[in-house]
Write a protein that holds these residues in place. Structure first.
Motif, PDB file in Angstrom:
ATOM      1  N   THR A   1       1.003  -1.280   0.095  1.00  0.00           N
ATOM      2  CA  THR A   1      -0.026  -0.006  -0.132  1.00  0.00           C
ATOM      3  C   THR A   1       0.907   1.256   0.042  1.00  0.00           C
ATOM      4  OG1 THR A   1      -0.161   0.013   2.251  1.00  0.00           O
ATOM      5  CG2 THR A   1      -2.114  -1.215   1.246  1.00  0.00           C
TER       6      THR A   1
ATOM      7  N   GLU B   1      -5.372   4.997   2.043  1.00  0.00           N
ATOM      8  CA  GLU B   1      -4.093   4.253   1.386  1.00  0.00           C
ATOM      9  C   GLU B   1      -4.843   3.171   0.124  1.00  0.00           C
ATOM     10  OE1 GLU B   1      -2.250   1.565   4.430  1.00  0.00           O
ATOM     11  OE2 GLU B   1      -1.107   3.630   5.065  1.00  0.00           O
ATOM     12  N   ALA B   2      -3.797   2.799  -0.804  1.00  0.00           N
ATOM     13  CA  ALA B   2      -4.281   2.089  -1.995  1.00  0.00           C
ATOM     14  C   ALA B   2      -3.012   1.168  -2.220  1.00  0.00           C
ATOM     15  CB  ALA B   2      -4.550   2.961  -3.187  1.00  0.00           C
ATOM     16  N   THR B   3      -3.511   0.104  -2.639  1.00  0.00           N
ATOM     17  CA  THR B   3      -2.449  -0.995  -3.112  1.00  0.00           C
ATOM     18  C   THR B   3      -1.993  -0.207  -4.528  1.00  0.00           C
ATOM     19  OG1 THR B   3      -4.049  -2.392  -4.523  1.00  0.00           O
ATOM     20  CG2 THR B   3      -3.709  -2.951  -2.117  1.00  0.00           C
TER      21      THR B   3
END
Length: 168
Positions: A131, A139-141
């Protein structure tokens, strides 16, 4: 010609699929804007109330460049920030980008897409699950980020297609 979701030979499978989505959408975008005059690039729709194609192309370049540095875990160099930014102007709108030629806009975007390609060649499929900070504490992958680059491009293609209809 065969359409498929394969990346480059030196990309891992999932990274390659994600990159091919980015690449395919970029090729489609280029076909949509091909041959645009400066007047059409700067056209802002009826009553001049929409974002122009030039603004949208610069926006895509800047957003994707942000993703490159976000994924790399680095701060964007100040010279790139000055050249392509800011994200929004003082009125919380996309900044004006009038009079920039189609060649400059697409070449700049190609440079960023080359960075994305290099990045995808370096990423393992396992790293795609890591992330990164996105925005507003979310958050983002990494894999979502690369998918978002492709999706965001396609989203603004619809706006550009509408501008082209209005312009003609």
């Amino acid at each position: 010609m065969i359409l498929d979701l394969r990346g480059e030979p030196d990309m891992e499978p999932v990274a390659g699929i994600l990159y091919s989505m980015v690449d395919g959408n970029n090729k489609r975008l280029k076909s949509i804007v091909a041959g645009m005059s400066q007047e059409e690039l700067d056209y802002k729709g009826p009553n001049q109330k929409c974002n122009s194609t030039a603004q949208l192309l610069r926006h895509l370049t800047y957003v994707d460049l942000n993703w490159v540095f976000r994924i790399k875990g680095e701060v964007m160099p100040l010279e790139l920030e000055k050249k392509f930014g800011p994200m929004l102007d003082e009125n919380n709108q996309l900044p004006q980008h009038k009079g920039i030629s189609l060649d400059v806009l697409t070449n700049d975007y190609d440079d960023v897409l080359s960075m994305i390609k290099t990045l995808c060649c370096q990423l393992t499929d396992k790293q795609l699950n890591q992330t990164v900070e996105y925005e507003n504490g979310v958050e983002a992958t990494i894999q979502w980020g690369i998918w978002h680059i492709a999706d965001h491009n396609r989203y603004h293609q619809a706006h550009i297609n509408q501008l082209r209809k209005w312009f003609s």
